[in-house]
Design an enzyme around this catalytic site. Structure first.
Site, PDB file in Angstrom:
ATOM      1  N   ASP B  94      21.138  24.430  39.503  1.00  0.00           N
ATOM      2  CA  ASP B  94      20.537  23.101  39.299  1.00  0.00           C
ATOM      3  C   ASP B  94      19.217  22.849  39.842  1.00  0.00           C
ATOM      4  O   ASP B  94      18.623  22.090  40.097  1.00  0.00           O
ATOM      5  CB  ASP B  94      21.457  22.089  40.123  1.00  0.00           C
ATOM      6  CG  ASP B  94      21.300  22.196  41.544  1.00  0.00           C
ATOM      7  OD1 ASP B  94      21.128  23.522  42.045  1.00  0.00           O
ATOM      8  OD2 ASP B  94      21.659  21.501  42.348  1.00  0.00           O
ATOM      9  N   GLU B  95      18.401  24.221  39.878  1.00  0.00           N
ATOM     10  CA  GLU B  95      17.203  24.109  40.452  1.00  0.00           C
ATOM     11  C   GLU B  95      15.961  24.924  39.633  1.00  0.00           C
ATOM     12  O   GLU B  95      16.573  26.323  39.418  1.00  0.00           O
ATOM     13  CB  GLU B  95      17.105  24.252  41.847  1.00  0.00           C
ATOM     14  CG  GLU B  95      16.160  23.610  42.792  1.00  0.00           C
ATOM     15  CD  GLU B  95      16.278  23.896  44.075  1.00  0.00           C
ATOM     16  OE1 GLU B  95      15.523  23.312  44.955  1.00  0.00           O
ATOM     17  OE2 GLU B  95      17.358  24.545  44.481  1.00  0.00           O
TER      18      GLU B  95
END
Lengths: 376, 457
Positions: B94-95
């Protein structure tokens, strides 16, 4: 004890025996060489519980006796002595070595603490030294070197009548060689797994013209040992436990294609192309009619390509190998022409030697090599 | 992405919107993977022991992670990032870092006068956030700055659902009041050392000067930290960073003491590790065994093979050999098997392909792998029922339609029947062996968005 011996004879015998001295002796006395003078001969022995070595040379014995001295020191001294007769004598707990104008006084080690050397098993048969040495060096190359699987660090010696078959593998390649010998009894049948390093050492120290006797004990005295004797030198070594995996079925008998290449240009090409194959990354071989293309390296790195002439009988083949394994095999076949036989690119390939392009391949030595599979 | 796993769960399960949601391992030794912002209010944060989280926030929904779902959503978001620039460096699911300069808008931005730059990049960031919201229904936070460090700090500060542009020249202003731990490479030890020198904020690092930092922390670390504190960080965005190793590990609900059990678990882990290794199309030379014992002492043992392999038998054998040298009498809490020294080729073995009778010491590994394990501790232990319903799991009922498991016990399972984007649905309690109830694939978060969720499991 007191005896005289030629400097060269002494130096050679000490150097040979000292090779079996343990690098880190499990007991202090095992760092010693046992010198025994009797009946006109001097014998030197070394032992590390695994391997025993004993050499016997002619000497002018004035007074019989036995003494134990530091093997390393005696080896260093005898190598450095001037070329004059050497006189060695004991005086209480000291040994004196006199040669020309040099004189050394050494401490002795307690003989009574020295373990008895294992008995030599009774001889099983004999073979010319050079035949034995050649077969051992061809096969031992494939033996494993790490101790995680001790079985694979051995060379399997199988005796079946007048044929001796040697086999070794490190699980990536499998070498099998055979030679004829003279057994004591014609129906002799025996199998032994001998540490490859020791066997190679023994084979290397044999000189041409010698005849080597192999002694393998079935049971009783010297069980679990194999002995080698030739030219006054005798070695015993403990056998490895276990046996190699059965290998007869491993060697394919039917092939989709067979390539024939002159060994020398092939070896040169592999060595050149492998220069870009870092840390034994694979070398890729593509065989088509008349041409073998060798490639190594990747587009992220350096790359190399070379073509050599090759005869191909059967389908085109693309296959990859660890370059070291391939070179080991090519040097082991020791023939002017190499023959590589393939089933598929993922199955082991069989390497053998030929005396000439159109000759029959040599059946006495086979080197099976497992290819590298390239992913992605 | 903001509270990614929890946000995905809230989007999938309308009844959880606005409620505390905690995703992680639910066993007695589980750890929080993500807590929703509602749960964070109660002090729950990721990496906290699940038991601790349950005490802090007893009313939250506790769910097991649905990695296939997260991966699908993540791929969609990463796809949007790749439209901005070919240089995308994912840090996790998620990054990710994006180098705007290398992309199509880089050229456009460069033509603008420098004073308009912050506004221009802000527009790019907002467009990205809107794109992510449209594609996934989730919120994301964006930090834009002249370096990776500042961009990351910016996105942390912007959370949740925000955007922060750090204009060139204002880096020190932003960094100054932050605690030293904000900087990369400052952990508890370095922070303590700096604290002893009365340095607690980034501004104080700059004040102390480079010479002082070098004196305190040594040449490499001191210089690096000082440079970073002044807002300089010229590390490039690296697309497709090389994977260095592949590993699998698992914590047991109860310490394993039975040696045979430990051996069997190592075998299973080795098999799973090889599966992942092969999935990635790689092979490796070094096999690593990790053992955490009952008292948390952690040992890693490794063996480097002569050639790379992706053969499960070789990895299993090697791991088993490594285990032989480890004393596990007190009990084992965690086991892990990994493969490092990755390559893209495999030196095949002559003996592992059924060509020979095999090495004498080789155990019949295939039989081991097939043997049923007594209550596999790697998963939360369950009654010996053939059907296991885990909280958060997607199900479908022939009559009630799609839903998810809220909980199960004493022979019953509670399902909430609702779909992403719909109204909160109703609860139904069914027998665990209801023949009409079946596990199902997750539903896409945004209908018709073309998301395809692969079969979970």
């Amino acid at each position: 004890m007191k005896f005289r011996v030629e400097r060269d004879v002494l130096a050679e015998a000490v150097a040979w025996a000292a090779r079996s001295l343990p690098a880190r002796p499990p007991a202090p006395v095992l760092a010693g060489l046992l010198l025994k003078a009797e009946e006109g001969r001097l014998s030197l022995s070394a032992f590390d519980y695994e391997v025993s070595a004993r050499v016997s040379v002619e000497a002018e014995v004035e007074e019989e006796g036995t003494v134990l001295v530091s093997g390393r020191l005696l080896a260093d001294i005898s190598r450095a002595l001037p070329n004059r007769p050497v006189e060695i004598s004991t005086d209480g707990v000291r040994v004196t070595v006199v040669c020309g104008s040099s004189r050394f006084t050494l401490h002795t080690l307690p003989v009574e603490e020295y373990p008895a050397l294992p008995q030599m098993p009774t001889a099983s048969g004999t073979v010319p030294g050079e035949v034995f040495a050649a077969a051992v060096s061809q096969v031992a190359i494939a033996a494993g070197r790490d101790d995680t699987l001790p079985v694979l660090t051995g060379v399997r010696i199988e005796i079946e009548g007048d044929t001796v078959t040697l086999a070794a593998t490190d699980r990536y390649r499998f070498a099998v060689g055979e030679f004829l010998w003279k057994p004591e009894t014609p129906d002799l049948s025996a199998v032994a797994l001998v540490p490859a390093k020791t066997l190679l050492d023994i084979a290397k120290s044999l000189t041409s013209g010698d005849t080597v006797a192999l002694a393998l004990a079935g049971s009783g005295a010297g069980e679990g040992l194999i002995g080698f004797e030739g030219a006054g030198r005798r070695t015993t070594t403990r056998l490895l436990e276990g046996d190699l995996p059965k290998y007869r079925t491993l060697f394919p008998t039917e092939f989709a294609s067979v390539a024939v290449i002159e060994t020398a240009p092939f070896v040169e090409a592999v060595k050149r192309v492998a220069l870009v194959a870092e840390r034994n990354t694979p070398i890729r071989l593509s065989f088509t009619a008349g041409v073998l293309t060798l490639e190594a390296g990747s587009s992220d790195d350096a790359q190399a390509v070379e073509r050599v002439d090759a005869q191909l009988d059967g389908e085109d083949v693309s296959i990859a190998f660890n370059p070291t394994f391939l070179l080991d095999g090519l040097s082991a076949i020791d023939s002017p022409v190499a023959q590589l036989s393939f089933t598929t690119a993922t199955k082991p390939a069989l390497l053998s030697g030929k005396p000439a392009i159109d000759a029959e391949s040599d059946e006495t030595y086979k080197y099976l090599i497992m290819p590298v599979r390239l992913s992605g | 992405m903001d509270a990614f796993f929890a946000a995905v769960e809230q989007a999938s399960k309308p009844s959880l919107r606005g409620k505390p949601v905690i995703v992680g391992g639910l066993g007695p030794r589980g750890v929080v993977a993500t807590a929703s912002y509602e749960a964070r209010v109660h002090g729950v944060h990721s990496a906290m022991a699940m038991a601790h989280a349950r005490r802090l926030c007893p009313n939250a929904a506790y769910l097991v992670p649905r990695f296939d779902m997260y991966r699908t959503v993540s791929e969609r978001v990463m796809g949007l990032l790749h439209e901005l620039s070919p240089l995308v460096e994912p840090l996790s699911l998620d990054e990710a870092f994006v180098d705007l300069d290398a992309g199509p808008c880089g050229e456009r931005l460069r033509r603008r006068p420098p004073e308009e730059m912050p506004e221009a990049v802000r527009a790019v960031g907002e467009a990205l956030r809107a794109g992510i919201a449209a594609a996934t229904g989730l919120t994301a936070s964006v930090g834009i700055a002249s370096s990776k460090l500042l961009a990351k700090i910016g996105s942390e500060a912007a959370k949740p659902d925000g955007l922060l542009v750090t204009a060139p020249g204002t880096e020190r202003e932003l960094l100054g009041p932050m605690p030293v731990r904000t900087l990369w490479g400052v952990g508890p030890a370095t922070a303590e050392q700096l604290r002893k020198a009365a340095i607690t904020t980034v501004a104080e690092i700059v004040e102390a000067g480079e010479a002082e930092l070098v004196r305190l922390l040594g040449k490499a670390h001191g210089t690096g930290l000082y440079t970073m504190a002044t807002g300089h960080d010229d590390r490039p965005v690296m697309a497709g960073r090389d994977v260095k190793s592949v590993s699998v590990e698992g914590t047991f609900d109860v310490d394993l003491t039975d040696r045979a059990r430990v051996r069997a678990e190592v075998d299973r882990l080795a098999a799973r590790c090889v599966q992942r290794l092969r999935g990635a199309g790689r092979s490796g030379r070094t096999v690593v065994l990790k053992v955490r014992r009952y008292d948390f002492t952690t040992l890693t043992r490794s063996e480097t093979l002569r050639a790379p392999t992706d053969d499960p038998v070789v990895v299993k054998e090697t791991a088993a050999r490594l285990l032989d040298a480890v004393d596990t009498t007190g009990g084992v809490r965690l086991l892990g098997v990994g493969v490092a020294g990755l390559s893209d080729y495999t030196q095949e073995d002559l003996f592992t392909h059924g060509l020979a009778d095999g090495l004498p010491e080789q155990r019949p590994t295939d039989a081991d792998a097939e043997a049923p394990m007594p209550s596999t501790a790697l998963q939360p232990s369950q009654p010996s029922s053939s059907r296991r319903w885990l909280p958060g799991q997607d199900v479908r009922h022939t009559e009630h339609g799609p839903g998810w498991v809220q909980g199960s016990g004493v022979g019953r399972v509670t399902i909430r029947f609702e779909v992403p984007g719909g109204e909160p649905g109703r609860i139904c309690t069914l027998p665990v062996d209801d023949p009409e109830l079946d596990a199902s694939d997750p539903m896409p978060l945004v209908p018709g968005s073309g998301e395809r969720v692969p079969g979970s499991g």
